[in-house]
Design an enzyme around this catalytic site. Structure first.
Site, PDB file in Angstrom:
ATOM      1  N   HIS A  44      -1.226   6.746   5.701  1.00 14.47           N
ATOM      2  CA  HIS A  44      -1.243   6.447   4.265  1.00 14.47           C
ATOM      3  C   HIS A  44      -0.290   7.344   3.480  1.00 14.47           C
ATOM      4  CE1 HIS A  44      -2.912   4.862   0.566  1.00 14.47           C
ATOM      5  NE2 HIS A  44      -3.157   6.074   0.125  1.00 14.47           N
TER       6      HIS A  44
ATOM      7  N   SER B 137      -0.163   4.290  -3.397  1.00 14.14           N
ATOM      8  CA  SER B 137      -1.613   4.229  -3.407  1.00 14.14           C
ATOM      9  C   SER B 137      -2.124   3.774  -4.781  1.00 14.14           C
ATOM     10  CB  SER B 137      -2.185   5.590  -2.999  1.00 14.14           C
ATOM     11  OG  SER B 137      -3.550   5.480  -2.673  1.00 14.14           O
TER      12      SER B 137
ATOM     13  N   ASP C 163      -2.118   3.203   8.510  1.00 16.49           N
ATOM     14  CA  ASP C 163      -2.830   3.573   7.283  1.00 16.49           C
ATOM     15  C   ASP C 163      -4.332   3.350   7.470  1.00 16.49           C
ATOM     16  OD1 ASP C 163      -3.777   3.933   4.679  1.00 16.49           O
ATOM     17  OD2 ASP C 163      -2.061   2.929   3.770  1.00 16.49           O
TER      18      ASP C 163
END
Length: 339
Positions: free
Chosen positions: A306, A148, A278
């Site tokens: 995610h 991320s 995601d």
């Protein structure tokens, strides 16, 4: 029954009851403390040691296991509002003879909290490089992993300091221009129009908002007790103003597309891992990286969102190690051809 025998059973029963009652009390009254104890236990069970390093007065918190060996060391960069312990579920499945380092990103966990200049992607890359130098990690090329926000940082790090790395893994990285907008990005666009900075889905302040954030980040629907949700919120609330400051910095003009702007400079062997479901940063970002860097390896995971690290820790560890070994073998084969 003999009185002494009865007393023995009473004492034994009381002794067993004390930790059980302590656990129940913690679960009901102090869930945040229970979560911290849980992290401490897993660090200890996995052989991870917590340490600190300094670079010109700036302090980094990190955990580590093992020493540099035949395989490259692995440095793991966590995502927004997380901290080094988020990697424990993956560390569990990584070989014990591999040197592993999990660092708290700037301002997170036990790493120094300063100002916005350190929270931009460029600022975070600079600080991570300082951390690497502070522990002499780049004496030998290492493997860098980021997820991320940490994936954005890892990608820009690879573009900026290629000599430090032998390979890099980006897991659902932020910082790209995604062909398809995710549910989270659509929500951000709505908030941007109203200039509402208090309702960011990744900064919960109630157990209900915490539950919604977990649904946003995960394809798997974890059944989490209300007390644990409360504990997770209690741990985060004192830091929410900081998280908001960091968030506004990384979605700002200078950082929003940092990876996209730097990806053409990545020369290090690259692996991309992404959950097909995601909802935070859309999986279409994988095709952006694949088109810009045709030699990169892309692994898309079914039934995964995610939070790849939390949802598929065993698979993540396996993919990372397979990639590292493949790159080492390719390097050896190349060396033999040259000789």
């Amino acid at each position: 029954m003999d009185l002494d025998v009865m007393n023995m059973f009473v004492i034994a029963g009381g002794t067993l009851a004390i930790p059980l009652l302590a656990f129940v009390a913690s679960f009901l009254l102090w869930p945040a403390a229970l979560i911290k104890v849980y992290s401490w236990y897993w660090r200890r069970a996995l052989g991870m040691q917590v340490d600190h390093s300094e670079y010109e007065g700036y302090r980094f918190g990190y955990s580590h296991r093992g020493k540099p060996g035949n395989r490259p060391s692995i440095l793991l960069l966590h995502g927004f509002s997380a901290q080094k312990d988020m990697w424990l579920s993956v560390v569990k499945f990584l070989p014990k003879n591999v040197h592993i380092i999990c660092v708290d990103m700037p301002g997170h966990g036990e790493t120094t909290r300063t100002s916005a200049v350190d929270y931009s992607i460029e600022g975070q890359v600079k600080r991570i490089h300082q951390f690497v130098e502070s522990i002499d990690l780049n004496k030998k090329p290492f493997h860098l992993v980021g997820t991320s926000m940490g994936g954005n940082v890892a990608g820009v790090y690879a573009a900026s300091f290629p000599a430090d790395l032998c390979s890099v893994t980006l897991i659902c990285p932020a910082g790209l221009k995604y062909p398809t907008e995710s549910a989270f990005v659509k929500r951000l666009i709505e908030l941007e129009k109203t200039q509402d900075t208090q309702s960011i889905p990744l900064i919960p302040s109630t157990p209900e908002e915490m539950g919604e954030m977990l649904k946003l980040c995960s394809f798997v629907r974890f059944k989490i007790p209300q007390q644990i949700l409360q504990g997770l919120v209690d741990v985060r609330i004192p830091h929410n103003d900081f998280y908001r400051e960091v968030f506004m910095e990384i979605v700002g003009e200078a950082s929003r597309h940092s990876l996209n702007e730097n990806m053409h400079l990545i020369s290090t062997p690259l692996q991309v891992i992404w959950g097909k479901h995601d909802q935070v940063v859309d999986v279409s970002g994988a095709s952006v990286l694949a088109e810009a860097l045709p030699g990169c390896q892309v692994d898309l995971l079914d039934n995964c969102g995610h939070s790849v690290v939390m949802e598929r820790p065993r698979k993540s560890a396996q993919l990372i190690m397979d990639f590292i070994i493949a790159q080492q073998n390719a390097g050896c084969a190349s060396g033999k051809k040259l000789s």
